[in-house]
Write a protein that holds these residues in place. Sequence first.
Motif, short mmCIF file in Angstrom:
data_model
loop_
_atom_site.label_atom_id
_atom_site.label_comp_id
_atom_site.label_asym_id
_atom_site.label_seq_id
_atom_site.Cartn_x
_atom_site.Cartn_y
_atom_site.Cartn_z
N VAL A 1 0.31 5.76 -6.63
CA VAL A 1 0.90 6.64 -5.61
C VAL A 1 1.08 8.05 -6.15
O VAL A 1 0.89 9.04 -5.42
N THR B 1 -9.48 5.24 -1.77
CA THR B 1 -9.08 5.84 -3.05
C THR B 1 -7.56 5.98 -3.12
O THR B 1 -6.94 5.68 -4.15
N ILE B 2 -6.95 6.42 -2.03
CA ILE B 2 -5.49 6.54 -1.98
C ILE B 2 -4.83 5.18 -2.15
O ILE B 2 -3.81 5.04 -2.84
N GLY C 1 -1.21 11.99 0.43
CA GLY C 1 -1.83 10.92 1.21
C GLY C 1 -0.85 9.80 1.52
O GLY C 1 -0.81 9.28 2.64
N PHE C 2 -0.04 9.44 0.52
CA PHE C 2 0.95 8.38 0.73
C PHE C 2 1.99 8.80 1.77
O PHE C 2 2.36 8.01 2.65
N ASN D 1 -3.20 3.57 8.92
CA ASN D 1 -4.30 3.64 7.96
C ASN D 1 -5.63 3.88 8.67
O ASN D 1 -6.46 4.67 8.21
N ASP E 1 -12.05 8.10 1.05
CA ASP E 1 -10.84 8.75 0.53
C ASP E 1 -9.61 7.90 0.79
O ASP E 1 -8.68 7.87 -0.03
N ILE F 1 -9.64 11.54 7.17
CA ILE F 1 -10.13 11.83 5.82
C ILE F 1 -11.33 10.97 5.43
O ILE F 1 -11.95 11.22 4.39
N GLU G 1 -5.58 3.77 -6.07
CA GLU G 1 -5.02 4.48 -7.20
C GLU G 1 -3.50 4.61 -7.09
O GLU G 1 -2.93 4.41 -6.01
N SER H 1 1.54 10.90 4.16
CA SER H 1 0.87 10.92 5.46
C SER H 1 0.82 9.53 6.07
O SER H 1 1.12 9.34 7.26
N MET I 1 -0.72 9.81 -7.88
CA MET I 1 -1.93 10.61 -7.84
C MET I 1 -2.25 11.11 -6.43
O MET I 1 -3.08 12.01 -6.26
N HIS I 2 -1.61 10.52 -5.43
CA HIS I 2 -1.91 10.89 -4.04
C HIS I 2 -0.61 10.94 -3.23
O HIS I 2 -0.45 10.22 -2.24
#
Length: 466
Positions: free
Chosen positions: A190, A184-185, A196-197, A170, A181, A177, A188, A199, A192-193
Amino acid sequence: MSNKEQASFRDRIYTADESGHRKWVFATQPFGRFYNYRTLLSLLYLVVFFALPFIKVEGHPLFLFNVPERKFILFGFIFWPQDFFVFAVSMLTFMVFIVFFTVVYGRVFCGWVCPQTIFMEMVFRCIEYWIEGTAEKQRRLAAQPWNREKILKKGLKHGVFFGLSFIISNTFLAYVIGVDDLFTIIREPVAMHIAGFISILAFTVVFYAVFAHAREMVHTFACPYGRLQGVLLDRDSIVVAYDHKRGEPRGKLKKGEAAAAQGDCIDCGLCVRVCPTGIDIRNGTQLECVNCTACIDACDSIMEKVNKPKGLIRYASENHIVEGIKPHLTGRMIGYSVVLLLLVGALTALLLTRKDFDAQVTRAQGQLFQQRDSLHYSNLYNIKLLNKTIEEYPVELRLEGIGGSIEMVTHESLHVPAESYAQSTFFVVLNEQDLTERKLDIRIGVYANNERIETVKTTFFGPVLH
């Protein structure tokens, strides 16, 4: 170690047996002055590593390495792909510095400030000592059958390792990022991202695999630095070295027996047991050695107990040990120093002349000129403006050194957002009397708040006038 093993130690790495199977390294926990220095440096490193992504300057991160968006922030200064030359010279300067530092001090970077070494030796291995005990207890635990104790200890250790890898991943992603951001990941759903998840999960698995399984093999196989030692080091390089002139012939220290013909090394093997890569430093500089100084502390503690001078293993060059030649500047060192100074000078010049605002003006394709009336002609242009700062720029275009006017096509006023770019189209209108040639060089000034921030040169095409 047998004579046969001593003679063939370079034929294979210490972490593999003769059949090629891996030998797990159970390193004894080191102690001593160098280990204390490394602990303090590691604590500072960890504080900086975990704190930097959260430090902001005027609402923007102090450091950001956003590769997907090709945006980099160093000490609050924003760099874009247009700053490629700055990046290239910076990387070249860094590489030459590493080469120069290695020529002089060997692989000291790996032992003291390499992230792999710091996290492995000062974090994950310390957790291992805390959960599984000393190196001998770890060895017994690994050899015993799976029972309640082994399941609990191994499960707890790997659970902590995975959790810590998740935290590191993390933090690492925050450098890419930004923390906003990243939060936000995290906040919100999972769904929606997904990217990102994935990654975060991928980085977690990689870090866990490195620190729980690959461990010292990263230094040996993944990192090219160890292999470069054979090219960069010479007999004047200062490395962690065993004083074989003083230590040989080695032998066990026996109470009540004279040891006049024996060297200072009592062959206790502690320097081997504390080595995180499992090597015997008495065999000389080797691929696996990261100059972590664990063997220095171990040997010094033994020398103190047997009333012999410390420094049997120490920072020294081969020439210092064999010939008694003290460290001095060599031709290679001077050569690398000159190259490094030139690169630093070039980098400094690039940084000082670097512009915070870039403008590119190109003629519209397929267009020559337009006749407005009997006295005026126009050319159509496209402009792309890049703002590298954290402030929005209201931009005005003006002709420099010639009469005429500029008429915007898409916007009456042009605003360039912070850390972004803007594009527009405009006409340059000139009087017929100013068209002294068919292809005329003109200059366009880019102004922000009535201050000229850029001047762009382009050409204006007109009719053939007689």
